[in-house]
Design a protein around this motif. Structure first.
Motif, PDB file in Angstrom:
ATOM      1  N   THR A 214       0.822  -1.208   0.000  1.00 14.13           N
ATOM      2  CA  THR A 214       0.000   0.000   0.000  1.00 14.13           C
ATOM      3  C   THR A 214       0.855   1.256   0.000  1.00 14.13           C
ATOM      4  N   VAL A 215       2.104   1.125   0.427  1.00 11.73           N
ATOM      5  CA  VAL A 215       3.030   2.263   0.454  1.00 11.73           C
ATOM      6  C   VAL A 215       3.765   2.368  -0.880  1.00 11.73           C
ATOM      7  N   MET A 216       4.356   1.264  -1.322  1.00 13.97           N
ATOM      8  CA  MET A 216       5.050   1.208  -2.603  1.00 13.97           C
ATOM      9  C   MET A 216       4.595  -0.064  -3.321  1.00 13.97           C
ATOM     10  N   ILE A 217       3.887   0.111  -4.433  1.00 15.98           N
ATOM     11  CA  ILE A 217       3.329  -1.026  -5.162  1.00 15.98           C
ATOM     12  C   ILE A 217       4.444  -1.932  -5.677  1.00 15.98           C
ATOM     13  N   PRO A 218       4.319  -3.244  -5.497  1.00 23.37           N
ATOM     14  CA  PRO A 218       5.358  -4.168  -5.974  1.00 23.37           C
ATOM     15  C   PRO A 218       5.567  -4.062  -7.479  1.00 23.37           C
ATOM     16  N   GLU A 219       6.781  -4.374  -7.893  1.00 20.78           N
ATOM     17  CA  GLU A 219       7.095  -4.364  -9.317  1.00 20.78           C
ATOM     18  C   GLU A 219       6.238  -5.391 -10.071  1.00 20.78           C
ATOM     19  N   ARG A 220       5.830  -5.026 -11.285  1.00 19.08           N
ATOM     20  CA  ARG A 220       5.110  -5.916 -12.197  1.00 19.08           C
ATOM     21  C   ARG A 220       3.857  -6.525 -11.558  1.00 19.08           C
ATOM     22  N   ARG A 221       3.168  -5.738 -10.749  1.00 19.50           N
ATOM     23  CA  ARG A 221       1.973  -6.248 -10.082  1.00 19.50           C
ATOM     24  C   ARG A 221       0.863  -6.575 -11.084  1.00 19.50           C
ATOM     25  N   LEU A 222       0.645  -5.692 -12.057  1.00 16.78           N
ATOM     26  CA  LEU A 222      -0.401  -5.936 -13.050  1.00 16.78           C
ATOM     27  C   LEU A 222      -0.088  -7.178 -13.874  1.00 16.78           C
ATOM     28  N   GLU A 223       1.166  -7.328 -14.292  1.00 13.69           N
ATOM     29  CA  GLU A 223       1.556  -8.514 -15.050  1.00 13.69           C
ATOM     30  C   GLU A 223       1.301  -9.782 -14.243  1.00 13.69           C
ATOM     31  N   HIS A 224       1.604  -9.715 -12.952  1.00 16.21           N
ATOM     32  CA  HIS A 224       1.396 -10.878 -12.086  1.00 16.21           C
ATOM     33  C   HIS A 224      -0.079 -11.247 -12.011  1.00 16.21           C
ATOM     34  N   LEU A 225      -0.949 -10.241 -11.880  1.00 21.98           N
ATOM     35  CA  LEU A 225      -2.381 -10.510 -11.798  1.00 21.98           C
ATOM     36  C   LEU A 225      -2.907 -11.112 -13.091  1.00 21.98           C
ATOM     37  N   VAL A 226      -2.451 -10.590 -14.232  1.00 23.06           N
ATOM     38  CA  VAL A 226      -2.906 -11.106 -15.527  1.00 23.06           C
ATOM     39  C   VAL A 226      -2.416 -12.544 -15.733  1.00 23.06           C
ATOM     40  N   GLU A 227      -1.147 -12.794 -15.418  1.00 19.39           N
ATOM     41  CA  GLU A 227      -0.607 -14.147 -15.547  1.00 19.39           C
ATOM     42  C   GLU A 227      -1.360 -15.115 -14.645  1.00 19.39           C
ATOM     43  N   GLN A 228      -1.672 -14.658 -13.434  1.00 22.09           N
ATOM     44  CA  GLN A 228      -2.414 -15.506 -12.500  1.00 22.09           C
ATOM     45  C   GLN A 228      -3.783 -15.866 -13.059  1.00 22.09           C
TER      46      GLN A 228
END
Length: 273
Positions: A214-228
């Motif tokens: 919530t403070v600093m969004i993890p790297e490649r978060r959107l890519e991770h969600l799409v891959e999941q």
């Protein structure tokens, strides 16, 4: 204050914009300036920043989180101007002003100020605060050693790092650097036995992994969600018999029954004859 003195005149030191800070948090070492006035690209925090509105038909995706993750992905892909415009139009900044200040202080080597700002971010877990402070002060310690300010490095070790009372094995490694500074060589990862100062952008990367998303969004978060999502669709496909690279984002994945072999193409006889 708290940082190693820089021989370069203060007038020549480069201050990074909030966009450049976000680029560094994405792993970039330098970001080209974006054409247009900075005021045009400045995100305008609105009173609705904390709005818990949702998007999507199921009502489970928080609008603020969704926009921030998209902005993060745009910056990661190199679309700096698009990311800045998204922040401006939505009124949802990727990071708070306090986090931007914290990142700038790290890059400037203002260690004492960055430790103080860290406590203003609002972290509830004291262990995370101490662990982040440890990383910052460790960098300060190494830069003091690199500048041959041995007594200042010793003071930092004794009065700032040790009182945190965490990572005692690492403290012993730092102490050994006081005895034999020449043996403190570059550390490629935390698992290695040797130690030395990291670059400041690298320190930011480590802090990003440590601080809450919530403070600093993890790297490649959107890519991770799409891959999941794609992998879940694949695992739910009872007739799956295709390469993963053939999966598309444009439609839900589902292999047809015709993908399963159903005709005999060759018969081998007298295998053991």
């Amino acid at each position: 204050m708290g940082g190693v003195e820089d021989e370069e005149p203060a007038t020549k030191r480069m201050k990074l914009s909030s966009e450049q800070l976000r680029g560094l948090s994405n792993g970039s070492s330098f970001i080209e300036p974006i054409s247009g006035s900075s005021s045009d690209l400045m995100a305008r925090p609105l009173s609705s920043e904390g709005d818990e509105g949702v998007v999507g038909t199921k009502g489970v995706i928080k609008r603020v989180e969704f926009v921030r993750i998209i902005a993060k992905a745009l910056y990661s892909l190199g679309y700096k101007k698009s990311g800045a415009h998204l922040e401006e139009e939505s009124g949802i900044p990727l990071q708070s002003s306090v986090v931007n200040l914290f990142m700038q202080q790290i890059l400037d080597g203002n260690w004492d100020e960055s430790v103080a700002t860290l406590r203003k971010i609002g972290l509830l877990d004291e262990h995370i605060v101490k662990s982040a402070s440890f990383l910052i002060l460790e960098q300060k310690f190494f830069e003091l050693l690199d500048a041959e300010k041995v007594m200042d490095a010793l003071k930092t070790l004794r009065t700032e790092i040790t009182p945190l009372r965490i990572n005692n094995s690492r403290v012993r490694e730092l102490s050994s650097c006081m005895v034999a500074p020449s043996q403190c060589i570059l550390v490629g990862s935390r698992s290695q036995d040797t130690v030395r100062s990291k670059s400041r952008p690298k320190l930011l990367e480590e802090l990003q992994k440590l601080l809450p998303p919530t403070v600093m969004i993890p790297e490649r978060r959107l890519e991770h969600l799409v891959e999941q999502a794609l992998l879940l669709q694949r695992d739910a496909c009872i007739f799956h018999n295709s390469l993963d690279k053939e999966m598309s984002l444009y439609s839900d994945h589902q292999c047809g029954r015709d993908q399963i072999p159903s005709r005999t193409l060759q018969v081998r006889r007298n295998l053991f004859g």
